[in-house]
Write an enzyme that holds these catalytic residues in place. Structure first.
Site, PDB file in Angstrom:
ATOM      1  N   GLU A 197      -3.641  47.899  44.635  1.00  0.00           N
ATOM      2  CA  GLU A 197      -3.590  48.300  46.042  1.00  0.00           C
ATOM      3  C   GLU A 197      -2.770  47.327  46.901  1.00  0.00           C
ATOM      4  O   GLU A 197      -3.268  46.763  47.873  1.00  0.00           O
ATOM      5  CB  GLU A 197      -5.026  48.488  46.568  1.00  0.00           C
ATOM      6  CG  GLU A 197      -5.759  49.528  45.710  1.00  0.00           C
ATOM      7  CD  GLU A 197      -7.182  49.872  46.164  1.00  0.00           C
ATOM      8  OE1 GLU A 197      -7.732  49.155  47.022  1.00  0.00           O
ATOM      9  OE2 GLU A 197      -7.719  50.873  45.651  1.00  0.00           O
ATOM     10  N   GLU A 316      -6.994  55.107  39.626  1.00  0.00           N
ATOM     11  CA  GLU A 316      -8.380  54.636  39.828  1.00  0.00           C
ATOM     12  C   GLU A 316      -8.991  55.632  40.805  1.00  0.00           C
ATOM     13  O   GLU A 316      -8.447  55.842  41.881  1.00  0.00           O
ATOM     14  CB  GLU A 316      -8.367  53.228  40.430  1.00  0.00           C
ATOM     15  CG  GLU A 316      -9.748  52.649  40.678  1.00  0.00           C
ATOM     16  CD  GLU A 316      -9.717  51.485  41.670  1.00  0.00           C
ATOM     17  OE1 GLU A 316      -9.105  50.439  41.369  1.00  0.00           O
ATOM     18  OE2 GLU A 316     -10.305  51.638  42.766  1.00  0.00           O
TER      19      GLU A 316
END
Ligand SMILES: *[C@@H]1O[C@H](CO)[C@@H](O)[C@H](O)[C@H]1NC(C)=O
Ligand SMILES: *[C@@H]1O[C@H](CO)[C@@H](O)[C@H](O)[C@H]1NC(C)=O
Ligand SMILES: *[C@@H]1O[C@H](CO)[C@@H](O)[C@H](O)[C@H]1NC(C)=O
Ligand SMILES: *[C@@H]1O[C@H](CO)[C@@H](O)[C@H](O)[C@H]1NC(C)=O
Length: 518
Positions: A197, A316
Site C-alpha cells: 500500500e 489482498e
C-alpha cells in the site's frame, strides 16, 4: 368469526401466499466461456505481522493446521501487509531474548494468553500505521515458513520491505541477503512483491509517487535477474489500497504508465468493503455494496488493460479492513461477501483473489484460538472442489441483485461429475425463500445441492455452518466433514432459503463448452 368466513379467509391467505411465492428464473449462456481462472484463483495471505508475533497462535507442526491448509492447495500464500515495510531479514539473529522472556512470563498465566500479546496488526489508517516498528525476521522463521508451504502444497509470494531506501530509491541489500539465503537453502519462491500500500506511505512520512515506485520495481527486476530460478518469476504490485480514493487511482495510473506492462506480471490492488468497526449484518448483505467491487475492478482494468498488461489480481482482500469486523467477518454472514467476491472477480477476469487471511484477527479462515475452520473456510473448500476454470455468463429475470448467481464448468478433476456439468454458486439475500428455476433445462433435470446454512441461535452471526443440514466440523481425531459427500438431489427446481448461500451442480447440463474443459 363464523366457520364459513374462517375457511374463506384461510383459502384467501393460501391463495395470496401461493401467487406471491417468489420465483427466480436463472439462465446460463452455455455457448461462451467468458473467462478462465487458474487453479490458484482462490488464494490466501498470512500477514507479515504474524512473523513479528513469531506466528502467534499458529503451530506449523499441528496436523490439524496442515490438514486445513492442504485443503486449500493449490494456492498462493502471499505473506505481506503493512508490517512488510518494517521487516529486515537477518539469517543469524536469535529472537530478541528480552521479548521472548517477557512473553514466556506472560504465557504462564493463561493458556490462551498467546493471542492477546499485543503486536501491531495490519492497519491501513494512517494514524494507526505510524505505530509500526522495525523488526527482524530470523533465518529460523523463514525456514519454518518455507517448510510449511512446501509441506502443504502452497506457493509462496513474499512482500519485500519497500521502505528500505536511499537517495529516493529502494535499497535492495536486505532483499539480496534474503535471496542468497533462500537460494542456498533451495526454497522455491513463486513470486515477489515490493512494499505494501505505497499510496499510504505518506502516513509513515514517505512521499513516493507511482513513477518513483515503478523505478523501485526496476531495481527489483535487476536483482531477480541475478537468480536464474527467479528471472521469470511472478512479480505482483503495486498493492495499492482501494479505488474509492482518487489519489490511489492516480497513484496506480502513474505507476502503471511509468512502469509499462513489464514492471509487474500481475497488477494488484487491495479490496475491502469497509472498516471493521463500521460493519453491520445489513452491510454484509447489501447488494449495492457487493456490486461496488465491480466498479473498482473495472477502474483498475481500465488502467491496466489485458493483454497489454498481465491480468489483475486482488492482491489482498477481505470483508473489512483493520483486522475485519469482530463477530461478523468470522461468521456465517461473511460468506455473502466472500462468495460474491469470488463470483464477480471470476466473471470479470480477475486472475487471483488473495484472501486476507489464513489466520489472524476476525477475518481469518480459521479461528485464531481454537484453530477450527470459520464458515468461509468451508465455502472455500467447496469452491476449490466444485468450481472449475471456465466461467459462464448468468442472467436472471430479477435485476434487483438480491438473488446472485455465478456459473462455471464443474471441476471434474476433483469430483466424479461428468464433463459437460456446470456448477452454480450464489446467494439469496432476501428475507423470504425463492424458488429457483432453470427454464433452459429439462423440467426435471437433476440438481445436486450443497446448501450452507447457519447453525444455532446466533443465526447469521453463527460461527458454525451446516451443509444440507449437517453441521460441518473437524473431529477430535482430525477427520473432517467431507464437504462433497452428501449433495441433496432435487428435480428441476429448488427452494433457495432466505438469507443463505450455496452451490448447485447440474450434472446433465451437457454444456458443449464444458466438455473439453474443467
Ligand atoms: C505443535 O504441534 C506439535 C504436533 O502436534 C506438538 O508436538 C508441539 O508440542 C506443538 N507446539 C506447541 C508450541 O504447542
Ligand atoms: C514523482 O516524483 C519525482 C521525484 O520527486 C518527480 O521528479 C516526478 O515529477 C514526480 N512525478 C509525478 C507524476 O508527480
Ligand atoms: C452476459 O449477459 C448479459 C445479459 O445478456 C450481457 O449484457 C453481457 O454482455 C454478457 N457478458 C458477457 C461477458 O458476455
Ligand atoms: C426425482 O425424480 C426421480 C425419478 O426420476 C424420483 O425417483 C425422485 O423421487 C424425484 N425426487 C424428488 C425430490 O422429487
Amino acid at each position: 368469526m363464523d366457520s364459513q368466513v374462517c375457511v374463506i379467509t384461510v383459502w384467501y391467505l393460501l391463495y395470496i401466499a401461493y401467487s406471491n411465492a417468489i420465483k427466480t428464473k436463472v439462465f446460463i449462456d452455455t455457448d461462451n466461456v467468458i473467462q478462465t481462472i487458474p487453479d490458484r484463483f482462490l488464494s490466501v495471505t498470512i500477514d507479515t505481522a504474524q512473523i513479528q508475533a513469531n506466528w502467534a497462535t499458529l503451530n506449523f507442526s499441528s496436523p490439524k493446521i496442515q490438514r486445513l491448509a492442504r485443503g486449500l492447495a493449490p494456492c498462493y500464500l502471499r505473506v505481506g501487509g503493512s508490517s512488510a515495510d518494517f521487516l529486515q531479514f537477518n539469517p543469524g539473529v536469535q529472537r530478541d531474548k528480552n521479548i521472548q522472556r517477557s512473553e514466556e512470563e506472560y504465557l504462564k498465566f493463561s493458556p490462551y494468553a498467546k493471542r492477546n500479546i499485543q503486536y501491531e496488526d495490519k492497519l491501513t489508517d494512517a494514524f494507526e500505521i505510524q505505530k509500526l516498528k522495525n523488526f527482524t525476521m530470523s533465518g529460523k522463521q523463514w525456514d519454518e515458513l518455507n517448510h510449511f508451504v512446501e509441506m502443504v502444497g502452497w506457493d509462496l509470494i513474499f512482500d519485500l520491505n519497500g521502505l528500505l531506501r536511499q537517495n529516493g530509491l529502494w535499497l535492495p541489500d536486505n532483499a539480496k541477503l534474503l535471496m542468497d539465503y533462500t537460494t542456498q537453502k533451495g526454497y522455491k519462491i513463486a513470486g515477489w512483491e515490493l512494499g505494501n500500500e505505497p499510496d499510504v506511505w505518506r502516513g509513515f512520512g514517505y512521499k513516493i509517487n507511482g513513477s518513483q515506485h515503478a523505478a523501485d520495481y526496476r531495481l527489483l527486476h535487476r536483482l531477480l535477474d541475478n537468480y536464474p530460478q527467479w528471472r521469470n518469476s511472478i512479480v505482483i504490485g503495486p498493492s495499492v489500497t482501494m479505488m474509492t480514493n482518487l489519489y490511489t487511482y492516480m497513484y496506480l495510473k502513474d505507476f502503471l504508465d511509468a512502469g509499462g506492462p513489464d514492471i509487474v506480471s500481475h497488477p494488484t490492488f487491495h479490496h475491502y468493503y469497509g472498516h471493521g468497526p463500521d460493519m453491520t449484518v445489513a452491510k454484509f448483505m447489501d447488494p449495492k455494496l457487493l456490486d461496488s467491487l465491480k466498479h473498482q475492478i473495472k477502474l483498475v482494468q481500465g488502467l491496466a488493460p489485458y493483454p497489454l498488461y498481465g491480468k489483475v489480481w486482488l492482491g489482498e482482500t477481505s470483508s473489512a479492513w483493520g483486522g475485519g469486523a469482530a463477530g461478523l467477518s468470522d461468521r456465517y454472514v461473511a460468506g455473502f461477501m466472500w462468495l460474491d467476491k469470488l463470483g464477480i472477480s471470476a466473471s470479470l477476469g480477475i486472475e487471483a483473489v488473495i484472501r486476507q487471511d489464513f489466520y489472524g484477527n476476525s477475518y481469518g479462515l480459521i479461528d485464531p484460538t481454537t484453530l477450527d475452520p470459520n464458515p468461509d473456510l468451508w465455502s472455500s473448500f467447496l469452491f476449490k472442489i466444485l468450481v472449475g476454470e471456465s466461467v459462464l455468463n448468468v442472467t436472471m429475470d430479477d435485476q434487483s441483485g438480491y438473488v446472485r448467481m455465478y456459473a462455471h464448468c464443474t471441476n471434474t478433476l476433483r469430483t466424479d461429475y461428468k464433463r459437460g456439468s456446470i456448477t452454480l454458486y450464489g446467494m439469496n439475500l432476501m428475507t423470504e425463500p425463492t424458488t429457483v428455476v432453470f427454464p433452459q433445462f429439462q423440467p426435471d433435470v437433476k440438481l445436486y445441492l450443497y446448501m450452507l446454512e447457519p447453525v444455532g441461535k446466533d443465526g447469521l452471526k453463527s460461527q458454525t455452518v451446516a451443509l444440507n443440514g449437517k453441521t460441518l466440523k473437524v473431529n477430535p481425531d482430525l477427520t473432517m466433514s467431507q464437504v462433497t459427500d452428501i449433495p441433496e438431489i432435487v428435480n428441476g427446481t429448488f427452494t433457495f432459503p432466505q438469507q443463505s448461500f450455496g452451490f448447485i451442480v447440474i450434472s446433465d447440463a451437457n454444456v458443449a463448452a464444458c466438455k473439453n474443459k474443467v
